[in-house]
Design an enzyme around this catalytic site. Structure first.
Site, PDB file in Angstrom:
ATOM      1  N   ALA A  35      -3.613 -37.013  28.259  1.00 17.09           N
ATOM      2  CA  ALA A  35      -4.110 -36.167  27.172  1.00 17.09           C
ATOM      3  C   ALA A  35      -5.630 -36.095  27.291  1.00 17.09           C
ATOM      4  CB  ALA A  35      -3.712 -36.725  25.802  1.00 17.09           C
ATOM      5  N   PHE A  36      -6.216 -35.077  26.659  1.00 15.30           N
ATOM      6  CA  PHE A  36      -7.651 -34.838  26.860  1.00 15.30           C
ATOM      7  C   PHE A  36      -8.506 -35.996  26.349  1.00 15.30           C
ATOM      8  CE2 PHE A  36      -9.867 -34.001  22.871  1.00 15.30           C
ATOM      9  CZ  PHE A  36      -8.826 -33.887  21.974  1.00 15.30           C
ATOM     10  N   LYS A  37      -7.936 -36.831  25.489  1.00 17.85           N
ATOM     11  CA  LYS A  37      -8.733 -37.914  24.912  1.00 17.85           C
ATOM     12  C   LYS A  37      -9.193 -38.936  25.943  1.00 17.85           C
ATOM     13  CE  LYS A  37      -7.059 -37.467  20.223  1.00 17.85           C
ATOM     14  NZ  LYS A  37      -6.049 -36.387  20.340  1.00 17.85           N
ATOM     15  N   ASP A  38      -8.626 -38.895  27.144  1.00 11.59           N
ATOM     16  CA  ASP A  38      -9.056 -39.819  28.189  1.00 11.59           C
ATOM     17  C   ASP A  38     -10.551 -39.710  28.477  1.00 11.59           C
ATOM     18  OD1 ASP A  38      -6.792 -41.325  28.899  1.00 11.59           O
ATOM     19  OD2 ASP A  38      -5.990 -39.682  30.113  1.00 11.59           O
ATOM     20  N   ALA A  97     -12.555 -41.385  25.680  1.00 14.99           N
ATOM     21  CA  ALA A  97     -12.300 -42.828  25.635  1.00 14.99           C
ATOM     22  C   ALA A  97     -12.895 -43.534  26.849  1.00 14.99           C
ATOM     23  CB  ALA A  97     -10.797 -43.094  25.545  1.00 14.99           C
TER      24      ALA A  97
END
Ligand SMILES: *Cc1c(COP(=O)(O)O)cnc(C)c1O
Length: 423
Positions: free
Chosen positions: A103-106, A109
């Protein structure tokens, strides 16, 4: 760069303090005191890699991380592909899900964990990162922070309300990653985290930070997606770009607005949401009325009180007309979401996840003739296989694997949370 709080304009801190604190004073969000301008050469070179990314990020980070170190962090952060896949005549999907947790949150994060690791290497006081998640954030944060020295991570997720795949991503790492399964909803998890942040007794015992997109170190690197996509399109001589952003807490969309404010040309933004339409109602009426979230197929966007809304207000000086001038908005039902997934699959064979499908309808509704539309592909369809199977029955559920699970079950009350946190 000096950051201030949206709730207290007397606060003035650098990037380092803003990243370590997470939340600003009076529960405000950190915002920059002015919007810097980018040297336009960066946009004209036809290349956008870690060095260019470092120049963008340095506008906000200044001397707090030396350029060489910042470039190294960005090289590691961006170490996967960001393909721009054509899925319609003048429509593209920017696939942001080729990182470790799909997911794009990588990106946010991975950047934030390395930044905190760098800051923590200079001080012996351990940081405790608290994060409430409906699934994707916890997975990305767990993966990004694993084995980062000086940082202990505490993830709260609602029992039985994240997919098995997401739960595995958060609970099988061990080490400095602690996962708590809360008997409650996502809102309950969020409220436990908020209580911790306003607990002065606790803050004297441990140094707390947040890894949600309220944190500048997670929020700001999301600007880079837009630079990467615009650069790729510019190299194809496509220049008038409209971005449709599947939105929940509006970190991703606000980062796009920041990129635009720095000087990246963008025709228009589309805020694409599911039935959680607080922001869409604001665009229509000019009043902001948060409400409880409702469950949808695109569950990573089930947010009734988008946390980055105040950053949008700050950026546009509370000017509703100006906001409406730059952002169109659409709220998409679950039924419509499935129809779009089905239609794209039938026409092109492309399988888009439910969040991307919501964004695609945004483009179909608001993209102007002659513009190139880009929908941000925020998650891999693999993460939402049960929804995909409603449209493509043969779509396979990924194997969850059989690694050891590390999780602590807690009741939905602050005392239970505090007990495990301090143990
Ligand atoms: C988190 C998430 C979103 C929403 O992003 P915001 O920055 O909170 O608006 C959209 N899609 C997916 C798949 C997500 O994980």
């Amino acid at each position: 760069m000096i950051f201030t709080s949206t709730k207290n304009n007397k606060e003035a801190v650098g990037f380092r303090t803003a990243a370590l604190n997470g939340l600003a004073s009076n529960k405000g969000l950190y915002v920059p005191t002015f919007m810097p301008k980018l040297r336009t050469e960066i946009l004209e070179s036809g290349v956008f890699g870690p060095e260019e990314a470092a120049q963008v990020m340095q506008l906000f980070i200044g001397e707090d991380i030396p350029l060489k170190k910042l470039t190294e962090i960005l090289d590691q952060t961006l170490a996967f592909d960001f393909p721009l896949v054509q899925i319609g005549a003048d429509k593209y999907c920017l696939e942001l899900f080729h990182g470790p947790t799909k997911a794009f949150k990588d990106v946010g994060a991975r950047f934030m964990s390395r930044v905190l690791g760098y800051f923590k290497a200079q001080d012996s006081n351990k940081s405790h990162v608290l994060v409430a998640t409906s699934g994707d954030t916890g997975a990305a944060v767990a993966n990004g922070f694993l084995n980062i020295d000086g940082v202990e991570v505490h993830i709260l997720f609602p029992k039985g309300k994240v997919s098995e795949y997401q739960e595995r991503q958060m609970t099988t790492l061990g080490g400095n990653i602690n996962a708590y399964e809360v008997e409650g909803t996502f809102d309950d998890c969020q409220s436990l985290v908020k209580q911790a942040f306003s607990d002065n007794g606790l803050k004297q015992k441990m140094s707390l930070s947040s890894a949600n997109s309220i944190n500048v170190a997670r929020f700001l690197p999301q600007m880079l997606y837009y630079f990467i996509a615009s650069n790729t399109l510019k190299n194809k001589n496509l220049n008038n770009i409209t971005y449709s952003v599947p939105s929940g807490n509006f970190g991703n969309l606000t980062a796009g607005l920041y990129a635009n404010a720095l000087g990246l040309p963008v025709e228009n933004f589309i805020a694409s949401t599911n039935r959680n339409d607080t922001f869409i109602n604001y665009l229509v009426s000019g009043t902001y009325e948060p409400k409880p979230s409702v469950l949808t197929y695109s569950n990573a966007m089930d947010v009734g009180a988008p946390s980055n809304f105040t950053r949008i207000l700050d950026l546009f000086d509370n000017d509703w007309q100006a906001i409406k001038g730059k952002i169109d908005g659409i709220a998409v039902s679950d039924e419509k979401t499935l129809q779009i997934m089905d239609r794209i699959h039938a026409a092109t064979g492309y399988i888009i996840d439910p969040h991307g499908a919501v964004g695609y309808l945004g483009l179909e509704t608001y993209q102007k003739e002659g513009d190139t539309g880009v929908v941000l592909g925020t998650a891999s369809p693999l993460k939402f296989s049960s929804v995909i199977q409603k449209v493509v029955p043969s779509f396979e559920t990924p194997d969850a694997g059989s690694k050891t699970v590390f999780k602590t079950s807690i009741k939905n009350d602050y005392k239970s949370f505090l007990e495990v946190l301090l143990s």
